[in-house]
Write an enzyme that holds these catalytic residues in place. Structure first.
Site, PDB file in Angstrom:
ATOM      1  N   GLU A   1      -5.839  10.181   8.772  1.00 41.29           N
ATOM      2  CA  GLU A   1      -4.230  10.087   9.190  1.00 41.29           C
ATOM      3  C   GLU A   1      -4.313  10.909  10.348  1.00 41.29           C
ATOM      4  O   GLU A   1      -3.037  10.573  10.906  1.00 41.29           O
ATOM      5  CB  GLU A   1      -3.392   9.964   7.308  1.00 41.29           C
TER       6      GLU A   1
ATOM      7  N   ASP B   1       0.914  -1.123   0.033  1.00 43.05           N
ATOM      8  CA  ASP B   1      -0.220   0.188  -0.022  1.00 43.05           C
ATOM      9  C   ASP B   1       0.839   1.175  -0.114  1.00 43.05           C
ATOM     10  O   ASP B   1       1.985   1.241   0.108  1.00 43.05           O
ATOM     11  CB  ASP B   1      -1.214   0.117   1.137  1.00 43.05           C
ATOM     12  N   SER B   2       0.589   2.514  -0.332  1.00 42.58           N
ATOM     13  CA  SER B   2       0.729   3.665  -0.576  1.00 42.58           C
ATOM     14  C   SER B   2       0.820   3.996   1.175  1.00 42.58           C
ATOM     15  O   SER B   2       2.211   4.359   1.823  1.00 42.58           O
ATOM     16  CB  SER B   2       0.482   4.823  -0.602  1.00 42.58           C
TER      17      SER B   2
ATOM     18  N   TYR C   1      -0.619   9.083  -2.756  1.00 42.23           N
ATOM     19  CA  TYR C   1      -0.258   8.309  -3.739  1.00 42.23           C
ATOM     20  C   TYR C   1      -1.508   8.999  -4.841  1.00 42.23           C
ATOM     21  O   TYR C   1      -1.559   9.009  -6.062  1.00 42.23           O
ATOM     22  CB  TYR C   1      -0.732   6.976  -4.137  1.00 42.23           C
ATOM     23  N   GLY C   2      -2.899   9.053  -3.791  1.00 41.01           N
ATOM     24  CA  GLY C   2      -3.981   9.959  -4.520  1.00 41.01           C
ATOM     25  C   GLY C   2      -4.337  11.207  -5.647  1.00 41.01           C
ATOM     26  O   GLY C   2      -5.029  10.362  -6.828  1.00 41.01           O
TER      27      GLY C   2
ATOM     28  N   CYS D   1     -11.501   3.099  -0.623  1.00 43.96           N
ATOM     29  CA  CYS D   1     -10.076   3.452  -0.527  1.00 43.96           C
ATOM     30  C   CYS D   1      -9.628   2.226   0.391  1.00 43.96           C
ATOM     31  O   CYS D   1     -10.155   1.931   1.471  1.00 43.96           O
ATOM     32  CB  CYS D   1     -10.048   4.815  -0.364  1.00 43.96           C
ATOM     33  N   THR D   2      -8.495   2.129   1.029  1.00 48.27           N
ATOM     34  CA  THR D   2      -7.781   1.497   1.963  1.00 48.27           C
ATOM     35  C   THR D   2      -8.255   2.185   3.643  1.00 48.27           C
ATOM     36  O   THR D   2      -8.329   0.987   4.484  1.00 48.27           O
ATOM     37  CB  THR D   2      -6.645   1.630   1.673  1.00 48.27           C
ATOM     38  N   HIS D   3      -8.828   3.318   3.333  1.00 44.05           N
ATOM     39  CA  HIS D   3      -8.530   4.182   4.845  1.00 44.05           C
ATOM     40  C   HIS D   3      -9.994   4.142   5.144  1.00 44.05           C
ATOM     41  O   HIS D   3     -10.710   4.669   6.527  1.00 44.05           O
ATOM     42  CB  HIS D   3      -8.305   6.396   4.599  1.00 44.05           C
TER      43      HIS D   3
ATOM     44  N   CYS E   1      -3.945  -0.958  -2.147  1.00 42.88           N
ATOM     45  CA  CYS E   1      -4.357   0.467  -2.347  1.00 42.88           C
ATOM     46  C   CYS E   1      -4.616   0.459  -3.817  1.00 42.88           C
ATOM     47  O   CYS E   1      -4.670   0.087  -4.458  1.00 42.88           O
ATOM     48  CB  CYS E   1      -2.483   0.919  -3.055  1.00 42.88           C
ATOM     49  N   ASN E   2      -5.872   1.736  -3.316  1.00 45.87           N
ATOM     50  CA  ASN E   2      -6.807   1.417  -4.695  1.00 45.87           C
ATOM     51  C   ASN E   2      -6.060   2.460  -5.805  1.00 45.87           C
ATOM     52  O   ASN E   2      -6.617   1.907  -7.103  1.00 45.87           O
ATOM     53  CB  ASN E   2      -7.820   1.424  -4.701  1.00 45.87           C
ATOM     54  N   THR E   3      -5.300   3.566  -5.242  1.00 40.98           N
ATOM     55  CA  THR E   3      -4.594   3.914  -6.797  1.00 40.98           C
ATOM     56  C   THR E   3      -3.773   3.279  -7.461  1.00 40.98           C
ATOM     57  O   THR E   3      -3.728   3.543  -8.421  1.00 40.98           O
ATOM     58  CB  THR E   3      -4.442   5.279  -5.893  1.00 40.98           C
TER      59      THR E   3
HETATM   60  N1  DGL Z   1      -3.827   3.914  -0.089  1.00 41.64           N
HETATM   61  C1  DGL Z   1      -4.515   4.579  -1.278  1.00 41.64           C
HETATM   62  C2  DGL Z   1      -6.330   4.124  -1.646  1.00 41.64           C
HETATM   63  O1  DGL Z   1      -6.602   2.700  -1.234  1.00 41.64           O
HETATM   64  C3  DGL Z   1      -5.181   5.500   0.207  1.00 41.64           C
HETATM   65  C4  DGL Z   1      -4.137   6.413   0.514  1.00 41.64           C
HETATM   66  C5  DGL Z   1      -3.489   7.506  -1.204  1.00 41.64           C
HETATM   67  O2  DGL Z   1      -3.679   8.451  -1.169  1.00 41.64           O
HETATM   68  O3  DGL Z   1      -2.112   7.177  -0.529  1.00 41.64           O
HETATM   69  O4  DGL Z   1      -6.186   4.536  -2.986  1.00 41.64           O
END
Ligand code: DGL
Length: 275
Positions: free
Chosen positions: A160, A11-12, A43-44, A194-196, A74-76
């Site tokens: 965060e 993940d990012s 990363y978003g 999104c992971t968060h 990570c979705n991004t």
């Molecule tokens: N992990 C990213 C996602 O799931 C969220 C955090 C980021 O923007 O890096 O898209």
């Protein structure tokens, strides 16, 4: 034959821990390496080129550490890098049994059947939403389903920094949800892409009410990975099964350990790495 190796979960930053937790619950017998690129997160809002470059670096690092399979939690990264990694970077690899999977396909294979109205709301980062990946993939598995998307660029920084519980944080979250729902009264299912976002699933549920089903990806990804390993016995045969989990971050390890308690139910001890 390759040496047995762990499953890498990338993940990012911290958010992928929500996905890792569900995977470990479903598949506790495997070994895992979690890698968070905290030094370069989020990363978003990054471009396709940069997300691809960073994600590929992480994938290669995990491969060099012996991973035989990497899950991009990570979705991004899944939206902006996975396809290029699978179709170009790994295509001519000397290691054809190494694989990289993402979170979008398992989610879109599952989510269509959850909506009675055939109308799904997707919330994610700017990058995930702009990529259109959810719409494209859902069309394949569930062509009658309409996808309504909305980007929530403030949610990751709010979560965060633990400010999602403040008055202004709550207001921002509510505004985003209202904007999504205003686009279609038919939305009866919302995917937290999104992971968060699973960290605030109860807040989201409170805002949308009982008639809308709010879904987080962790359990879906874990279930689909279980299924993938059952169908792909060549992969299962090259995974080590010691029940261990190693945590790596590109940022300061002590900071990672403290922040990780927000995402995991138990304390961890991470190590800092450099690519
Ligand atoms: N992990 C990213 C996602 O799931 C969220 C955090 C980021 O923007 O890096 O898209």
């Amino acid at each position: 034959m390759n040496k047995l190796g762990p499953i890498g979960v990338f993940d990012s930053g911290y958010g992928g821990l929500t996905v890792l937790q569900e995977i470990v619950k479903a598949l506790p017998e495997y070994d895992y390496i979690y890698l968070g690129d905290n030094a370069r997160a989020p990363y978003g809002n990054r471009s396709f080129e940069v997300v691809h470059e960073f994600t590929l670096e992480a994938v290669n690092y995990l491969k060099d550490r012996g991973c035989r399979l990497v899950v991009l939690a990570c979705n991004t990264s899944s939206a902006k890098a996975l396809r290029t990694i699978q179709q170009i970077d790994l295509k001519h690899s000397e290691d054809p049994s190494f694989r990289v999977l993402g979170v979008i396909r398992p989610s879109t294979e599952t989510i269509g059947s959850l909506s009675k109205n055939n109308c799904i709301g997707v919330l994610g980062t700017e990058g995930t939403i702009q990529s259109g990946s959810y719409r494209i993939e859902l069309e394949k598995f569930s062509p009658h389903t309409k996808v309504i998307q909305h980007a929530c660029p403030m949610w990751v920084p709010l979560i965060e920094s633990n400010q999602h519980q403040t008055d202004i944080g709550k207001k921002l979250i509510e505004n985003d949800i209202r904007e999504l729902l205003a686009m279609s009264p038919a939305i009866d299912t919302i995917l937290l892409a999104c992971t968060h976002y699973p960290l605030i699933i109860n807040d989201v549920k409170k805002i949308v009410g009982e008639k809308i089903n709010v879904v987080s990806q962790g359990p879906i990804v874990a279930h689909k990975l279980h299924d993938y390993l059952r169908r792909n016995t060549f992969m299962d045969a090259q995974l080590s099964k010691g029940g261990n989990c190693t945590f790596l971050t590109t940022e300061n390890a002590a900071v990672f350990n403290t922040a990780a308690t927000q995402f995991l139910e138990h304390p961890i001890s991470a190590s800092q790495i450099r690519f």
